[in-house]
Design a protein around this motif. Structure first.
Motif, PDB file in Angstrom:
ATOM      1  N   ILE A  46       0.839  -1.201   0.000  1.00  0.00           N
ATOM      2  CA  ILE A  46       0.000   0.000   0.000  1.00  0.00           C
ATOM      3  C   ILE A  46       0.869   1.244   0.000  1.00  0.00           C
ATOM      4  O   ILE A  46       0.774   2.091  -0.888  1.00  0.00           O
ATOM      5  CB  ILE A  46      -0.943   0.005   1.218  1.00  0.00           C
ATOM      6  N   THR A  47       1.722   1.379   0.999  1.00  0.00           N
ATOM      7  CA  THR A  47       2.666   2.486   1.084  1.00  0.00           C
ATOM      8  C   THR A  47       3.783   2.071   2.021  1.00  0.00           C
ATOM      9  O   THR A  47       3.536   1.444   3.052  1.00  0.00           O
ATOM     10  CB  THR A  47       1.986   3.769   1.588  1.00  0.00           C
ATOM     11  N   GLY A  48       5.015   2.405   1.644  1.00  0.00           N
ATOM     12  CA  GLY A  48       6.135   2.002   2.480  1.00  0.00           C
ATOM     13  C   GLY A  48       6.166   0.498   2.637  1.00  0.00           C
ATOM     14  O   GLY A  48       6.171  -0.255   1.664  1.00  0.00           O
ATOM     15  N   LYS A  49       6.148   0.034   3.898  1.00  0.00           N
ATOM     16  CA  LYS A  49       6.159  -1.391   4.188  1.00  0.00           C
ATOM     17  C   LYS A  49       4.779  -1.924   4.564  1.00  0.00           C
ATOM     18  O   LYS A  49       4.650  -3.087   4.962  1.00  0.00           O
ATOM     19  CB  LYS A  49       7.150  -1.676   5.328  1.00  0.00           C
ATOM     20  N   PHE A  73      -9.355  -9.846   4.878  1.00  0.00           N
ATOM     21  CA  PHE A  73      -8.536  -8.685   4.517  1.00  0.00           C
ATOM     22  C   PHE A  73      -7.650  -8.384   5.724  1.00  0.00           C
ATOM     23  O   PHE A  73      -8.149  -8.241   6.845  1.00  0.00           O
ATOM     24  CB  PHE A  73      -9.405  -7.468   4.168  1.00  0.00           C
ATOM     25  N   GLU A  74      -6.358  -8.276   5.467  1.00  0.00           N
ATOM     26  CA  GLU A  74      -5.412  -8.125   6.567  1.00  0.00           C
ATOM     27  C   GLU A  74      -4.360  -7.081   6.197  1.00  0.00           C
ATOM     28  O   GLU A  74      -3.657  -7.222   5.196  1.00  0.00           O
ATOM     29  CB  GLU A  74      -4.746  -9.479   6.840  1.00  0.00           C
ATOM     30  N   LEU A  75      -4.260  -6.021   6.995  1.00  0.00           N
ATOM     31  CA  LEU A  75      -3.216  -5.013   6.828  1.00  0.00           C
ATOM     32  C   LEU A  75      -2.054  -5.377   7.740  1.00  0.00           C
ATOM     33  O   LEU A  75      -2.231  -5.566   8.949  1.00  0.00           O
ATOM     34  CB  LEU A  75      -3.735  -3.618   7.180  1.00  0.00           C
ATOM     35  N   ARG A  76      -0.858  -5.437   7.150  1.00  0.00           N
ATOM     36  CA  ARG A  76       0.311  -5.862   7.911  1.00  0.00           C
ATOM     37  C   ARG A  76       1.404  -4.786   7.843  1.00  0.00           C
ATOM     38  O   ARG A  76       1.581  -4.152   6.806  1.00  0.00           O
ATOM     39  CB  ARG A  76       0.879  -7.166   7.347  1.00  0.00           C
TER      40      ARG A  76
END
Length: 851
Positions: free
Chosen positions: A679-682, A761-764
């Motif tokens: 998405i952005t960066g890491k 859905f998982e944001l890591r």
């Protein structure tokens, strides 16, 4: 009398000169001791220096001090005069002494003997830091470790203060205060201890960010470009709200770059101001010059011989009239681009290792910029040698067979990247440190060597745990050797503790609570059967026992027993079509069930055989196995048994459960797809879709009692539920608590369902990524449900949950996970199944998290 007055006046003038140079208080002025009765201040005389001695040194080199004094034996010196004052000034200017004196020890005719007497300043023995946490003290001391042993002077004190303040300024503590006091070290007379008191005060937050001079760019758009400088608002979840000068400086450069990327090539930051809005808050005001918006004019190519202008223009994907952006032009010419479809990759994938393109703005008129793209193609390079370095345990052949770049091939950037990925997928090396490097580039014969530098990491894993459940203590011991070497099994010298280096996998696991529950398994796999072709081979066997015989006799109604034995073999092959990320596996498994008064499988007594053939087609293109940031992992599985009811002559209308399920029959489909997107960066988004269906050949036989789907919880196999079911996690709900509507099963009696689906859905975001450990935090939203027939199947009727969690990957233990999930939907008959649930997992899928 006049001589005495002149001597006093000369001493004062000399001392004043010294004080001016040294910038020290008058109380610490240095003195020059010259016998008044030996010299005439009215008539200075030239002398020859006969010798110089140094007195009072403890840590300093005497020869160095003589060099600093600029006095040499045999030199002429005019005394009394400026010479003696200069000596003192030169010595004192070094900041090494508390006192310096120039003494005359002897005068013989025109020869003079001098003595430089010094008192060294104390040195720093250690710093005693207080006022902050121990971890913060350790961080600060690391940055100040080079100060120990140095002379304690104003420079050391000021630099120490500056380093500490900078450290906390970078963390948002702009008002941090540092107080330093000196005290003598009782263990060393010429050393001091610095007592450093740090008051961080509160973090300085940003309350407002405003812009001046912007016309085409809105305030909101410009604020979005300041990704690391965010105001203190509840909706600013990502990005720091603390003011950090270094991050702010980066953001200012990024702001201009983003504006120029939108066509405003003349954009610049005219001025900026950071002002206080409160005791611990600041505001930011930035004045901009936008300029006009520019567009690409004529795009000309020169120097290209291998590929035509039309081909390169098509790859460039920039045409006349597009918004002018140097950033986009550079990216399209030199990369990197998400799909590696830039001009650089096009050349590098065809062997042109030294390709270079220089875009020159040849004409700027009105709002248009003409560009001449000057290409240097260079020779087409062929790989001469492929060299592997850093693999101390893993055999060369294990790594080399995964490398796609071979001697004699044209240099290919895409294959270089793919080789790096394949080395990481082995699991024996730190994928962050795998570095392929072209070397020995020879333009005369067009050859290049490629060196793969790898760093091995521990890959063997151990699982040792104990737990209490179902009224009994359950112990688990698991050993996994991920770099096993079967060929050295009889070579005692190779045991460290087992033979290693061939990339094979050996797993042994035991779980027991005495005679009540036992589970033992063995698995061996080799990704290159025979070592010459990528033929995957796996052999597995297991045995499980669950019984109440320890507490009840066989005649008791509470007695039950279940023994399951199983063995399986798998063969797989890598495919080159549709692309070489595909793998096709075939498995044959035989499971034997022996039930004695045991509930949970649709029948309670008898013997059952599950002979199943499985075909799995998968495509795995994730970039890293532990923390994937791009790619996908897709699996489609078909499983089935022989259709016994077609030829066994059993009348299933009147058959007993023991007869009906002696040889179970079914067919089964499973689909599992995961996608990873940065998405952005890491920050990475993992999306997952899962589906499973268990079918039947003959409606009179009914669905199989085994191979069903159990949904809910952490997704781990429980000792209470033995082999024979697919366990699918759904965080925020109790284990196995998702039961089809209209049934009256409990968690303990739930036999599983024949249909399920699940979405995740998982944001890591990573916290640590290193060879020794990988830690990342996550937040998730997921939903899933189960059914027993397609008549009631509804893919959008799911049990929903959200939550947060963390994953820790330690090479010796594998992946450890802890989640807190909240289930929104009630489960009929199980009142505590949803709402807040903690889930712990161990050694589950690295890419997908929960199964």
């Amino acid at each position: 009398m006049y001589k005495l007055l002149f001597a006093i006046l000369f001493s004062v003038i000399s001392a004043a000169a010294v004080a001016q140079v040294s910038n020290q208080p008058r109380s610490s002025l240095i003195k020059s001791t010259l016998p008044a009765d030996s010299l005439s201040y009215l008539e200075p005389k030239d002398y020859i220096i006969g010798g110089i001695t140094i007195k009072g040194t403890k840590n300093l080199d005497k020869d160095v001090l003589l060099t600093i004094s600029k006095l040499n034996k045999g030199d002429k010196i005019n005394l009394p005069g400026e010479a003696n004052a200069n000596v003192i000034k030169n010595m004192y200017a070094q900041g090494l002494f508390d006192d310096v004196q120039l003494n005359i020890t002897k005068i013989n005719l025109d020869t003079i003997y001098l003595e430089i007497a010094v008192v060294e300043r104390p040195r720093l023995s250690r710093m005693h830091i207080t006022g902050i946490r121990k971890g913060e003290i350790d961080d600060v001391q690391k940055k100040l470790s080079d100060k120990t042993g140095k002379i304690v002077n104003e420079n050391l004190l000021s630099t120490t203060t500056a380093i500490i303040k900078k450290h906390f300024n970078e963390k948002g503590f702009l008002n941090a205060a540092v107080t330093i006091k000196q005290r003598k070290d009782p263990g060393d007379a010429n050393s001091v201890i610095l007592d450093v008191v740090v008051d961080k005060k509160q973090k300085v937050m940003i309350t407002s960010v405003t812009f001046e001079g912007n016309k085409d760019f809105s305030q909101k758009k410009l604020k979005g470009y300041l990704s690391k400088t965010r105001t203190k608002k509840f909706y600013n979840v990502f990005g720091s709200k603390k003011f950090k000068q270094d991050k702010y400086d980066d953001d200012k450069q990024n702001l201009v770059t983003k504006m120029q990327a939108k066509g405003y090539r003349d954009a610049e930051l005219l001025s900026d101001t950071v002002f206080k809005t409160g005791e611990n808050t600041v505001g930011v005001k930035i004045k901009l010059f936008e300029g006009r918006k520019y567009y690409f004019g004529n795009l000309k190519w020169s120097g290209n011989a291998k590929y035509s202008t039309d081909v390169l223009t098509k790859i460039l994907k920039i045409k006349k009239g597009d918004v002018f952006s140097e950033e986009e032009l550079s990216k399209r010419l030199a990369g990197p681009t998400p799909n590696n479809d830039d001009v650089s990759s096009f050349y590098l994938n065809d062997g042109y290792l030294t390709y270079n393109a220089d875009p020159v703005q040849t004409k700027i008129y009105n709002d248009t910029v003409d560009v001449d793209i000057r290409v240097y193609e260079g020779p087409q390079y062929t790989i001469n040698r492929v060299i592997l370095k850093g693999n101390d345990v893993t055999n060369d052949k294990v790594v080399m067979r995964e490398i796609k770049t071979k001697p004699g091939q044209k240099f290919n950037k895409e294959l270089l990247i793919r080789s790096t990925r394949e080395i990481g997928q082995l699991g024996n090396f730190d994928e962050q440190k795998t570095e392929p490097k072209p070397t020995n580039i020879n333009p005369q014969d067009g050859t290049v060597d490629i060196v793969y530098n790898v760093v091995e990491k521990p890959s063997d894993q151990i699982e040792l745990s104990g737990g209490f459940g179902g009224g009994q203590l359950v112990g688990t011991l698991g050993l996994t050797f991920n770099n096993f070497a079967l060929r050295n099994i009889f070579n005692l010298k190779a045991y460290k503790p087992l033979p290693k280096g061939d990339g094979q996998k050996l797993s042994l696991r035991g779980q027991s609570s005495g005679r009540t529950y036992q589970n033992f398994s063995f698995t061996f796999s080799d990704p290159w059967l025979g070592g010459k072709k990528p033929i995957y081979f796996a052999l597995s066997a297991y045995t499980q026992l669950s019984s109440t015989g320890q507490y009840y006799p066989t005649s008791s109604s509470l007695y039950n027993k279940l023994r399951i034995n199983g063995v399986g073999v798998t063969l797989g092959k890598r495919l080159n079509w549709p692309d070489n990320f595909f793998q096709l596996n075939y498995s044959l498994n035989v499971d034997h069930y022996n039930l004695d008064n045991y509930t949970g499988y649709l029948f309670q007594n008898g013997t059952s055989y599950n002979i199943k053939l499985t075909q799995e087609l998968s495509r795995n293109s994730i970039d890293m196995p532990i923390y994937p940031t791009s790619g996908s992992n897709i699996k489609f599985t078909v499983q089935g048994t022989p259709p016994y009811s077609m030829f066994n002559n059993i009348n299933y209308k009147i058959a007993t459960p023991e007869e009906r399920y002696h040889f179970v029959e079914y067919y089964k489909f499973k689909y599992d797809a995961q996608w990873f997107q940065r998405i952005t960066g890491k920050l990475v988004l993992m999306s997952q879709v899962r589906f499973g269906f268990l079918g039947q050949y003959n409606s009179e036989v009914g669905p199989s009692p085994f191979e069903r789907f159990k949904l809910g919880g952490d997704g781990m196999q429980s000792y209470q539920f033995l082999q024979g079911s697919d366990i699918i996690g759904l965080r925020g709900y109790q284990n196995f608590s998702i039961i089809p509507a209209g049934t009256n099963y409990t968690v303990d009696t739930n036999p599983g369902s024949t249909i399920y689906n699940k979405y995740t859905f998982e944001l890591r975001h990573p916290v640590i990524q290193s060879q020794s450990a990988t830690i990342f935090l996550l937040t998730f939203a997921e939903g899933g449900n189960v059914w027993n027939s397609f008549d009631k199947f509804d893919p959008f009727n799911v049990k929903r949950s959200v939550g947060v969690g963390a994953r820790i990957f330690l090479p010796i233990f594998g992946l450890l996970g802890l989640d807190y999930g909240y289930g929104f939907d009630k489960i009929p008959g199980i009142p505590n199944a949803n709402k807040g649930q903690f889930h712990f997992s161990i050694s589950q899928s690295l890419s997908g998290g929960f199964n």
